[in-house]
Design an enzyme around this catalytic site. Sequence first.
Site, PDB file in Angstrom:
ATOM      1  N   HIS A 117       1.645   6.820  14.335  1.00 47.20           N
ATOM      2  CA  HIS A 117       1.475   6.865  12.882  1.00 47.20           C
ATOM      3  C   HIS A 117       2.808   6.600  12.212  1.00 47.20           C
ATOM      4  O   HIS A 117       3.844   7.121  12.650  1.00 47.20           O
ATOM      5  CB  HIS A 117       0.947   8.222  12.412  1.00 47.20           C
ATOM      6  CG  HIS A 117      -0.384   8.537  12.977  1.00 47.20           C
ATOM      7  ND1 HIS A 117      -1.546   7.960  12.510  1.00 47.20           N
ATOM      8  CD2 HIS A 117      -0.754   9.337  14.004  1.00 47.20           C
ATOM      9  CE1 HIS A 117      -2.562   8.406  13.219  1.00 47.20           C
ATOM     10  NE2 HIS A 117      -2.111   9.228  14.138  1.00 47.20           N
ATOM     11  N   ARG A 120       0.845  -1.190   0.000  1.00 47.89           N
ATOM     12  CA  ARG A 120       0.000   0.000   0.000  1.00 47.89           C
ATOM     13  C   ARG A 120       0.886   1.248   0.000  1.00 47.89           C
ATOM     14  O   ARG A 120       1.649   1.478   0.940  1.00 47.89           O
ATOM     15  CB  ARG A 120      -0.850  -0.019   1.272  1.00 47.89           C
ATOM     16  CG  ARG A 120      -1.603   1.246   1.518  1.00 47.89           C
ATOM     17  CD  ARG A 120      -2.178   1.287   2.935  1.00 47.89           C
ATOM     18  NE  ARG A 120      -2.920   2.515   3.106  1.00 47.89           N
ATOM     19  CZ  ARG A 120      -3.183   3.088   4.254  1.00 47.89           C
ATOM     20  NH1 ARG A 120      -2.798   2.527   5.373  1.00 47.89           N
ATOM     21  NH2 ARG A 120      -3.849   4.205   4.299  1.00 47.89           N
ATOM     22  N   ASN A 142      -2.723   2.749  16.346  1.00 43.30           N
ATOM     23  CA  ASN A 142      -2.665   3.511  15.099  1.00 43.30           C
ATOM     24  C   ASN A 142      -4.074   3.448  14.513  1.00 43.30           C
ATOM     25  O   ASN A 142      -4.454   2.467  13.872  1.00 43.30           O
ATOM     26  CB  ASN A 142      -1.656   2.901  14.115  1.00 43.30           C
ATOM     27  CG  ASN A 142      -1.555   3.735  12.843  1.00 43.30           C
ATOM     28  OD1 ASN A 142      -2.372   4.631  12.607  1.00 43.30           O
ATOM     29  ND2 ASN A 142      -0.554   3.435  12.014  1.00 43.30           N
ATOM     30  N   TYR A 145       4.438   4.817   2.988  1.00 38.33           N
ATOM     31  CA  TYR A 145       4.539   3.955   4.169  1.00 38.33           C
ATOM     32  C   TYR A 145       5.750   3.020   4.150  1.00 38.33           C
ATOM     33  O   TYR A 145       5.971   2.285   5.101  1.00 38.33           O
ATOM     34  CB  TYR A 145       3.254   3.130   4.329  1.00 38.33           C
ATOM     35  CG  TYR A 145       2.034   4.005   4.489  1.00 38.33           C
ATOM     36  CD1 TYR A 145       1.896   4.817   5.622  1.00 38.33           C
ATOM     37  CD2 TYR A 145       1.039   4.056   3.517  1.00 38.33           C
ATOM     38  CE1 TYR A 145       0.791   5.644   5.761  1.00 38.33           C
ATOM     39  CE2 TYR A 145      -0.070   4.880   3.659  1.00 38.33           C
ATOM     40  CZ  TYR A 145      -0.182   5.673   4.775  1.00 38.33           C
ATOM     41  OH  TYR A 145      -1.269   6.501   4.928  1.00 38.33           O
ATOM     42  N   ALA A 161      -7.002   5.789   9.135  1.00 40.90           N
ATOM     43  CA  ALA A 161      -7.896   6.833   8.613  1.00 40.90           C
ATOM     44  C   ALA A 161      -8.921   7.305   9.651  1.00 40.90           C
ATOM     45  O   ALA A 161      -9.374   8.454   9.610  1.00 40.90           O
ATOM     46  CB  ALA A 161      -8.607   6.319   7.364  1.00 40.90           C
TER      47      ALA A 161
HETATM   48  C1  DQA Z   1      -1.596   6.544   9.123  1.00 41.46           C
HETATM   49  C2  DQA Z   1      -1.924   7.940   8.595  1.00 41.46           C
HETATM   50  C3  DQA Z   1      -3.393   8.071   8.248  1.00 41.46           C
HETATM   51  O1  DQA Z   1      -3.671   9.369   7.755  1.00 41.46           O
HETATM   52  C4  DQA Z   1      -3.767   7.068   7.170  1.00 41.46           C
HETATM   53  O2  DQA Z   1      -5.155   7.124   6.895  1.00 41.46           O
HETATM   54  C5  DQA Z   1      -3.328   5.685   7.485  1.00 41.46           C
HETATM   55  C6  DQA Z   1      -2.039   5.468   8.122  1.00 41.46           C
HETATM   56  C7  DQA Z   1      -0.093   6.331   9.370  1.00 41.46           C
HETATM   57  O3  DQA Z   1       0.246   5.399  10.076  1.00 41.46           O
HETATM   58  O4  DQA Z   1       0.729   7.109   8.855  1.00 41.46           O
HETATM   59  O5  DQA Z   1      -4.004   4.727   7.125  1.00 41.46           O
HETATM   60  O6  DQA Z   1      -2.266   6.340  10.352  1.00 41.46           O
END
Ligand code: DQA
Length: 150
Positions: free
Chosen positions: A100, A18, A74, A23, A77
Amino acid sequence: MLKILVIHGPNLDLLGRREPEVYGKVTLKEINDALEELAKSKNVALTVFQSNHEGEIVSIVGKASAEFNALLINPAAYTHTSVAIRDAILSLSIPVIEVHLSNIYAREEFRSKSLISPVVKGGVYGFGLESYILGLNAAIPLAKQNATEK
Ligand code: DQA
């Protein structure tokens, strides 16, 4: 033995494939393995949970004080949208740490608002897998404190 709950929110099961430019290539399994290794070395029992469903996360968070000494979450979203997860966190008597992978303040405008940050002990963001490690390292002494108060 101290018990810490780790919750991964929606789409984190897709890590590795993803948006790797955001990430990285780390998978959820690699994150969980690294957390497990750290927990073992500190004599802490980890329970790890991932869900794509808000209500499921709300239910698990709401019960966390009864069984655990700290929560590392975490919310993914849901960070930016979930009043329900925020309210569930407010009901807890254990320390909560928000994590995050990415720097949510350096991305799209809508990500710079966290409904969760104002109701947690503290947060770590922007360091990829290391955010979780830093978060767990912060959670352990707080969990110890919680255990002595229980
Ligand atoms: C997240 C940041 C969020 O904005 C995003 O929707 C995620 C991952 C992160 O770990 O950076 O799914 O939580």
